[in-house]
Design a protein around this motif. Structure first.
Motif, short mmCIF file in Angstrom:
data_model
loop_
_atom_site.label_atom_id
_atom_site.label_comp_id
_atom_site.label_asym_id
_atom_site.label_seq_id
_atom_site.Cartn_x
_atom_site.Cartn_y
_atom_site.Cartn_z
N GLU A 19 0.63 -1.20 -0.12
CA GLU A 19 -0.23 0.03 -0.21
C GLU A 19 1.03 1.23 0.03
O GLU A 19 0.49 2.12 -0.64
CB GLU A 19 -1.06 -0.09 1.16
N VAL A 22 1.94 2.23 -3.53
CA VAL A 22 0.92 2.38 -4.51
C VAL A 22 1.06 3.84 -4.95
O VAL A 22 0.48 4.27 -6.23
CB VAL A 22 -0.53 2.11 -3.75
N VAL A 25 2.14 4.54 -8.40
CA VAL A 25 1.24 3.97 -9.40
C VAL A 25 0.98 5.07 -10.39
O VAL A 25 0.50 6.32 -10.11
CB VAL A 25 0.12 3.49 -8.90
N SER A 60 -5.90 -0.48 -17.24
CA SER A 60 -5.02 -0.67 -16.12
C SER A 60 -3.72 -0.76 -16.18
O SER A 60 -2.65 -0.84 -15.67
CB SER A 60 -5.66 -1.18 -14.99
N ALA A 89 -5.60 2.16 -10.36
CA ALA A 89 -6.01 0.86 -9.73
C ALA A 89 -7.36 0.18 -10.05
O ALA A 89 -8.19 0.82 -10.59
CB ALA A 89 -6.03 1.30 -8.07
N TYR A 166 -3.14 -2.89 -7.37
CA TYR A 166 -2.44 -1.63 -8.06
C TYR A 166 -1.32 -2.34 -8.93
O TYR A 166 -0.94 -3.46 -8.88
CB TYR A 166 -1.80 -1.09 -6.76
#
Length: 172
Positions: A19, A22, A25, A60, A89, A166
């Motif tokens: 996390e 992320v 991303v 994605s 995501a 993700y």
């Protein structure tokens, strides 16, 4: 498992570190979105149906095969997963009686802590829906239960979700 930068992730804190990663991303690229919409339209004319999975995969860049209901498990050890929305995501919906194959949607914008916009296909039969509002209605604010606003300012039914998958940026 390795995330961007090639750093190994400790097993006991893998999800926490995923996390944290992320934030790297990449957002949804307009080219991929335009291409996914065009491909969805082409698929509809050839086969008569637009599906959420190929659309989400194209937009994605998360390359998981199979029905949407299998994505959460298949993402294990391939992609980071968590309960926090990030642009780009995939929000993975659980299967329900009305949605037996599950559903996937790509986060296009974060509006607030409990409201996002998504791009997805086949929420409305054989259509691509862009920037559709999704509201977190889970008691723990963990995105495990959401409402999808199929009409502006009109919350729909409550749907259970697994969370977000993700794609870590390749350049880390």
């Amino acid at each position: 498992m390795f995330l961007s930068g090639g750093m190994p992730v400790q097993a006991e804190s893998r999800h926490q570190r995923q996390e944290e990663q992320v934030v790297r991303v990449a957002s949804v690229a307009p080219e991929e979105l335009k291409q996914a919409v065009a491909q969805s339209s082409a698929m509809q004319t050839r086969r008569g149906r637009i599906w959420c999975v190929p659309f989400a995969r194209e937009v994605s860049g998360i390359n998981i095969q199979g029905n949407a209901k299998t994505w959460w498990q298949k993402a294990t050890n391939l992609y980071p997963k968590g309960q926090r929305p990030v642009v780009g995501a995939v929000l993975n919906f659980r299967a329900t009686r009305g949605m037996p194959m599950g559903h996937v949607a790509v986060v296009s914008r974060i509006v607030s802590e409990r409201r996002i916009l998504v791009d997805h296909a086949n929420w409305h039969r054989n259509k691509v829906s862009l920037d559709m509002a999704v509201v977190d209605v889970s008691p723990a604010n963990d995105w495990s239960r959401v409402r999808v606003e199929t009409l502006p300012n009109t919350p729909g039914s409550v749907y259970p979700t697994y969370g977000f998958i993700y794609k870590v940026a390749a350049n880390g």
